[in-house]
Each structure stands twice: as C-alpha cells, then as structure tokens.
Design a protein around this motif. Structure first.
Motif, PDB file in Angstrom:
ATOM      1  N   PRO A 165       0.810  -1.222   0.000  1.00  0.00           N
ATOM      2  CA  PRO A 165       0.000   0.000   0.000  1.00  0.00           C
ATOM      3  C   PRO A 165       0.842   1.271   0.000  1.00  0.00           C
ATOM      4  O   PRO A 165       0.498   2.251  -0.675  1.00  0.00           O
ATOM      5  N   ILE A 166       1.940   1.270   0.753  1.00  0.00           N
ATOM      6  CA  ILE A 166       2.813   2.445   0.774  1.00  0.00           C
ATOM      7  C   ILE A 166       3.492   2.621  -0.574  1.00  0.00           C
ATOM      8  O   ILE A 166       3.632   3.745  -1.086  1.00  0.00           O
ATOM      9  N   TYR A 167       3.909   1.516  -1.172  1.00  0.00           N
ATOM     10  CA  TYR A 167       4.553   1.587  -2.491  1.00  0.00           C
ATOM     11  C   TYR A 167       3.601   2.175  -3.526  1.00  0.00           C
ATOM     12  O   TYR A 167       3.995   3.023  -4.346  1.00  0.00           O
ATOM     13  N   VAL A 168       2.344   1.726  -3.525  1.00  0.00           N
ATOM     14  CA  VAL A 168       1.367   2.243  -4.490  1.00  0.00           C
ATOM     15  C   VAL A 168       1.174   3.739  -4.317  1.00  0.00           C
ATOM     16  O   VAL A 168       1.100   4.491  -5.296  1.00  0.00           O
ATOM     17  N   ALA A 169       1.101   4.204  -3.063  1.00  0.00           N
ATOM     18  CA  ALA A 169       0.937   5.640  -2.816  1.00  0.00           C
ATOM     19  C   ALA A 169       2.162   6.427  -3.280  1.00  0.00           C
ATOM     20  O   ALA A 169       2.029   7.499  -3.885  1.00  0.00           O
ATOM     21  N   LEU A 170       3.342   5.908  -3.012  1.00  0.00           N
ATOM     22  CA  LEU A 170       4.560   6.601  -3.425  1.00  0.00           C
ATOM     23  C   LEU A 170       4.755   6.539  -4.933  1.00  0.00           C
ATOM     24  O   LEU A 170       5.335   7.467  -5.529  1.00  0.00           O
ATOM     25  N   GLU A 171       4.302   5.467  -5.571  1.00  0.00           N
ATOM     26  CA  GLU A 171       4.435   5.330  -7.018  1.00  0.00           C
ATOM     27  C   GLU A 171       3.632   6.407  -7.748  1.00  0.00           C
ATOM     28  O   GLU A 171       4.005   6.847  -8.843  1.00  0.00           O
ATOM     29  N   LYS A 172       2.528   6.828  -7.122  1.00  0.00           N
ATOM     30  CA  LYS A 172       1.691   7.864  -7.728  1.00  0.00           C
ATOM     31  C   LYS A 172       2.218   9.283  -7.463  1.00  0.00           C
ATOM     32  O   LYS A 172       1.663  10.251  -7.970  1.00  0.00           O
ATOM     33  N   LEU A 173       3.258   9.382  -6.668  1.00  0.00           N
ATOM     34  CA  LEU A 173       3.804  10.693  -6.311  1.00  0.00           C
ATOM     35  C   LEU A 173       4.363  11.397  -7.545  1.00  0.00           C
ATOM     36  O   LEU A 173       5.124  10.800  -8.320  1.00  0.00           O
ATOM     37  N   ASP A 174       3.980  12.635  -7.725  1.00  0.00           N
ATOM     38  CA  ASP A 174       4.475  13.429  -8.855  1.00  0.00           C
ATOM     39  C   ASP A 174       5.917  13.853  -8.573  1.00  0.00           C
ATOM     40  O   ASP A 174       6.174  14.678  -7.693  1.00  0.00           O
ATOM     41  N   LYS A 175       6.845  13.281  -9.296  1.00  0.00           N
ATOM     42  CA  LYS A 175       8.263  13.573  -9.074  1.00  0.00           C
ATOM     43  C   LYS A 175       8.597  15.031  -9.342  1.00  0.00           C
ATOM     44  O   LYS A 175       9.592  15.555  -8.822  1.00  0.00           O
ATOM     45  N   GLN A 176       7.782  15.705 -10.143  1.00  0.00           N
ATOM     46  CA  GLN A 176       8.042  17.107 -10.451  1.00  0.00           C
ATOM     47  C   GLN A 176       7.918  17.993  -9.205  1.00  0.00           C
ATOM     48  O   GLN A 176       8.560  19.041  -9.126  1.00  0.00           O
ATOM     49  N   LEU A 177       7.101  17.553  -8.255  1.00  0.00           N
ATOM     50  CA  LEU A 177       6.994  18.311  -7.010  1.00  0.00           C
ATOM     51  C   LEU A 177       8.325  18.306  -6.260  1.00  0.00           C
ATOM     52  O   LEU A 177       8.757  19.338  -5.721  1.00  0.00           O
ATOM     53  N   LEU A 178       8.969  17.138  -6.213  1.00  0.00           N
ATOM     54  CA  LEU A 178      10.269  17.048  -5.550  1.00  0.00           C
ATOM     55  C   LEU A 178      11.327  17.834  -6.305  1.00  0.00           C
ATOM     56  O   LEU A 178      12.190  18.490  -5.700  1.00  0.00           O
ATOM     57  N   GLU A 179      11.272  17.790  -7.629  1.00  0.00           N
ATOM     58  CA  GLU A 179      12.235  18.541  -8.436  1.00  0.00           C
ATOM     59  C   GLU A 179      12.037  20.044  -8.245  1.00  0.00           C
ATOM     60  O   GLU A 179      13.015  20.801  -8.156  1.00  0.00           O
ATOM     61  N   ALA A 180      10.777  20.484  -8.175  1.00  0.00           N
ATOM     62  CA  ALA A 180      10.506  21.903  -7.963  1.00  0.00           C
ATOM     63  C   ALA A 180      10.992  22.344  -6.588  1.00  0.00           C
ATOM     64  O   ALA A 180      11.559  23.440  -6.436  1.00  0.00           O
ATOM     65  N   ALA A 181      10.777  21.488  -5.577  1.00  0.00           N
ATOM     66  CA  ALA A 181      11.248  21.822  -4.232  1.00  0.00           C
ATOM     67  C   ALA A 181      12.768  21.929  -4.207  1.00  0.00           C
ATOM     68  O   ALA A 181      13.332  22.824  -3.560  1.00  0.00           O
ATOM     69  N   ALA A 182      13.452  21.031  -4.913  1.00  0.00           N
ATOM     70  CA  ALA A 182      14.915  21.089  -4.963  1.00  0.00           C
ATOM     71  C   ALA A 182      15.389  22.345  -5.673  1.00  0.00           C
ATOM     72  O   ALA A 182      16.370  22.977  -5.265  1.00  0.00           O
ATOM     73  N   ASP A 183      14.694  22.732  -6.759  1.00  0.00           N
ATOM     74  CA  ASP A 183      15.072  23.950  -7.479  1.00  0.00           C
ATOM     75  C   ASP A 183      14.909  25.193  -6.623  1.00  0.00           C
ATOM     76  O   ASP A 183      15.641  26.185  -6.797  1.00  0.00           O
ATOM     77  N   LEU A 184      13.959  25.141  -5.685  1.00  0.00           N
ATOM     78  CA  LEU A 184      13.724  26.283  -4.800  1.00  0.00           C
ATOM     79  C   LEU A 184      14.647  26.277  -3.581  1.00  0.00           C
ATOM     80  O   LEU A 184      14.526  27.137  -2.712  1.00  0.00           O
ATOM     81  N   GLY A 185      15.537  25.292  -3.530  1.00  0.00           N
ATOM     82  CA  GLY A 185      16.504  25.241  -2.441  1.00  0.00           C
ATOM     83  C   GLY A 185      16.003  24.568  -1.185  1.00  0.00           C
ATOM     84  O   GLY A 185      16.614  24.719  -0.118  1.00  0.00           O
ATOM     85  N   THR A 186      14.919  23.798  -1.269  1.00  0.00           N
ATOM     86  CA  THR A 186      14.383  23.106  -0.100  1.00  0.00           C
ATOM     87  C   THR A 186      15.266  21.911   0.236  1.00  0.00           C
ATOM     88  O   THR A 186      15.572  21.107  -0.645  1.00  0.00           O
ATOM     89  N   PRO A 187      15.691  21.763   1.489  1.00  0.00           N
ATOM     90  CA  PRO A 187      16.510  20.599   1.871  1.00  0.00           C
ATOM     91  C   PRO A 187      15.734  19.302   1.653  1.00  0.00           C
ATOM     92  O   PRO A 187      14.498  19.287   1.753  1.00  0.00           O
ATOM     93  N   PRO A 188      16.416  18.209   1.358  1.00  0.00           N
ATOM     94  CA  PRO A 188      15.726  16.931   1.112  1.00  0.00           C
ATOM     95  C   PRO A 188      14.841  16.490   2.265  1.00  0.00           C
ATOM     96  O   PRO A 188      13.740  15.969   2.046  1.00  0.00           O
ATOM     97  N   TRP A 189      15.301  16.694   3.525  1.00  0.00           N
ATOM     98  CA  TRP A 189      14.503  16.250   4.655  1.00  0.00           C
ATOM     99  C   TRP A 189      13.200  17.037   4.765  1.00  0.00           C
ATOM    100  O   TRP A 189      12.158  16.502   5.142  1.00  0.00           O
ATOM    101  N   ARG A 190      13.261  18.322   4.374  1.00  0.00           N
ATOM    102  CA  ARG A 190      12.047  19.131   4.433  1.00  0.00           C
ATOM    103  C   ARG A 190      11.088  18.767   3.300  1.00  0.00           C
ATOM    104  O   ARG A 190       9.870  18.762   3.482  1.00  0.00           O
ATOM    105  N   SER A 191      11.631  18.446   2.148  1.00  0.00           N
ATOM    106  CA  SER A 191      10.795  17.986   1.037  1.00  0.00           C
ATOM    107  C   SER A 191      10.077  16.696   1.407  1.00  0.00           C
ATOM    108  O   SER A 191       8.908  16.495   1.070  1.00  0.00           O
ATOM    109  N   PHE A 192      10.797  15.849   2.130  1.00  0.00           N
ATOM    110  CA  PHE A 192      10.178  14.597   2.550  1.00  0.00           C
ATOM    111  C   PHE A 192       9.035  14.851   3.515  1.00  0.00           C
ATOM    112  O   PHE A 192       7.946  14.272   3.377  1.00  0.00           O
ATOM    113  N   LEU A 193       9.251  15.713   4.499  1.00  0.00           N
ATOM    114  CA  LEU A 193       8.234  15.963   5.521  1.00  0.00           C
ATOM    115  C   LEU A 193       7.036  16.736   4.974  1.00  0.00           C
ATOM    116  O   LEU A 193       5.900  16.522   5.424  1.00  0.00           O
ATOM    117  N   GLN A 194       7.273  17.627   4.013  1.00  0.00           N
ATOM    118  CA  GLN A 194       6.200  18.488   3.528  1.00  0.00           C
ATOM    119  C   GLN A 194       5.534  17.979   2.250  1.00  0.00           C
ATOM    120  O   GLN A 194       4.412  18.391   1.938  1.00  0.00           O
TER     121      GLN A 194
END
Length: 285
Positions: A165-194
């Motif tokens: 169930p966790i894998y299915v939820a993470l598989e649907k995660l839009d990777k562009q959100l993480l890429e956008a957070a990284a481009d904005l300088g968000t630390p990886p741990w904060r991207s994970f939590l938020q």
C-alpha cells in the motif's frame, strides 16, 4: 416499465447485501447469541441467557494484554521497516529492476506461514542467533518462546502487506513536485516531511490498518514462536472452542475482541480524517 434510479440502485446492491448478511452479519449474530449461553455438560453450547461469560473475561486478561501490546508494536515495527523499503522501490529504483525487487518482496507469501515460522524457530533457537552471541562472548541470550520472538515473527510475516500500500501511494507521487522543491533550495529532509510523507499517508493508513486488524486475530505465530508462553486472543479462542469446548465463553471472548477492534478502527478513522483535513488545509495555505 422502466425502473427508477433508486430502484436500480437497490436492485444492484441487493445481491451484495445478501452475501454480506449471510457471510458476516449472520455468523456474528450466532456468536453474540452463544456468548449469553452456557457450557453444555459434555462441552459445546447450552441455551440460556446469562452474563456469566462476560464476567469471566478477566480470566483471559493475559491474552488480551499480549494482543493489545504486541499487535500495535508489530504494526509500528512493520511500518518503520516497510516505509524506507517502499520508498526505495518507488522512488530510487529504476524501472528496469523494480518488478524484480517487487517479486522478491512477495516471494515469502509463496510459502506457507507455518513453514516460515518454523524456520524462525531454528534462527531464534539455541543453534541460531543465540549461538552467534555465545561465540562473541555474550552468553545466556534467549530469544525463542519470548514476546520478542513473536514480534519478529509477526513483522516478518506481515511486512509485505505494509510495503505494497505504501509503495502504491509513493508510485503515484508526482516527481516534479520534488524537483521543484529542490530547485527552490528546499533541503531533502524538508521535502520529505512536507511533500512525500503527506502524499503517501493514504498508503500508510491503509497498510497500518490492514496489518493491525490481521494481527488482532493472529494465533499461529504466537503458538509456534511463543511456545505456549505468549498467548494472543486468537490462541485463547482456539483453546476455548477446540480443546475445552467452552463455546459460550469463547463466543464472549470473540465478541469482546470484535468490540475492541471496532473501537480502535473508529478512533483510527477519526484521526485519519482529521489528518486528511489538516493536510488539505496546509496545502491550501
């Protein structure tokens, strides 16, 4: 004459409703009726109406205590192990290896839980892990026939049910959100939590409740790895129905377990809804 929308809906729901009543509600009603009866002189059930069986529930307090302690602990331990594994499979692994690794996760389910539990008897017994402790100078370590052994067994046995169930939820995660957070300088741990953790919570909630409900009725793993010293409510039910043949008392124990599960599931559902509302509010800010 054409059917109205309401009549059509009831017509479609009636077969499923009849199966639900026959396979779930009717057996529960029988168990509830038995719980107010008495034990027959030769075992089984004798008609009656008494609360004596419920008054005797403290006699099985140890089974309820073990279940209500090890089931949540096992669920939590499975979650702590399953989430990093599911995250690795969904986010970090390339599509080339993803299917192979997912098959490896589910491979243990191809073997009977009985055989897998007996394998842990060797690993946790005197010639297994304790022998390694003896070899390094740590003597007197006992793992088999302990609550720890039961905890290991239930985590190992139910881990895939938490991973998928966790894998299915993470598989649907839009990777562009993480890429956008990284481009904005968000630390990886904060991207994970938020981002990652809130969006994966539906899978976490599903896996947690699925594993917890099954663990509440578990009896095989405690019987094998607990060695008769760590009883779950499931073990108590097996003893009452099949050995002592006290169907009335066994029914009362079963009803008490169902009530406890309903309370836990209801509270869990309310917390999940509150979290979902809070998450949506944060997302709108």
């Amino acid at each position: 004459m054409a059917l109205t929308q309401k009549q059509t809906r009831w017509l479609l729901l009636t077969p499923a409703g009849l199966w639900y009543a026959a396979l779930l509600l009717l057996p529960l009603a029988v168990v509830l009726i038995f719980s107010f009866g008495e034990r027959n002189a030769v075992g089984g059930y004798a008609p009656g109406f008494t609360f004596e069986q419920y008054a005797n529930l403290p006699a099985r307090f140890a089974a309820f205590r073990n279940t209500m302690t090890l089931a949540p602990l096992g669920t939590l331990a499975a979650l702590l192990i399953a989430y990093p594994l599911a995250y690795f499979l969904a986010v970090k692994v390339s599509s080339r290896w993803k299917t192979t690794l997912l098959v490896l996760v589910i491979v243990p389910f191809w073997t009977s839980i009985l055989i897998r539990s007996y394998a842990w008897i060797f690993l946790l017994g005197g010639r297994g892990i304790p022998a390694l402790f003896d070899w390094v100078g740590i003597e007197g370590v006992r793992l088999i026939n302990t609550p720890f052994a039961v905890l290991i067994g239930i985590v190992y046995g139910y881990l895939p049910l938490m991973v998928f169930p966790i894998y299915v939820a993470l598989e649907k995660l839009d990777k562009q959100l993480l890429e956008a957070a990284a481009d904005l300088g968000t630390p990886p741990w904060r991207s994970f939590l938020q981002i990652t953790l809130p969006l994966s919570m539906p899978g976490v909630l599903t896996g947690t409740m699925l594993v917890f409900i099954l663990l509440m009725g578990e009896f095989l793993i405690p019987a094998i790895l607990g060695g008769g010293k760590v009883f779950f409510v499931g073990n108590a039910l097996v003893d009452l129905f099949l050995q002592s043949r006290n169907w009335a008392f066994g029914s009362a124990v079963a009803v008490a377990l169902v009530v406890i599960m309903l309370i836990v599931v209801t509270l869990y559902g309310r917390l999940a809804r509150r979290f979902s509302v809070g998450r949506d509010d944060v997302g709108l800010m």
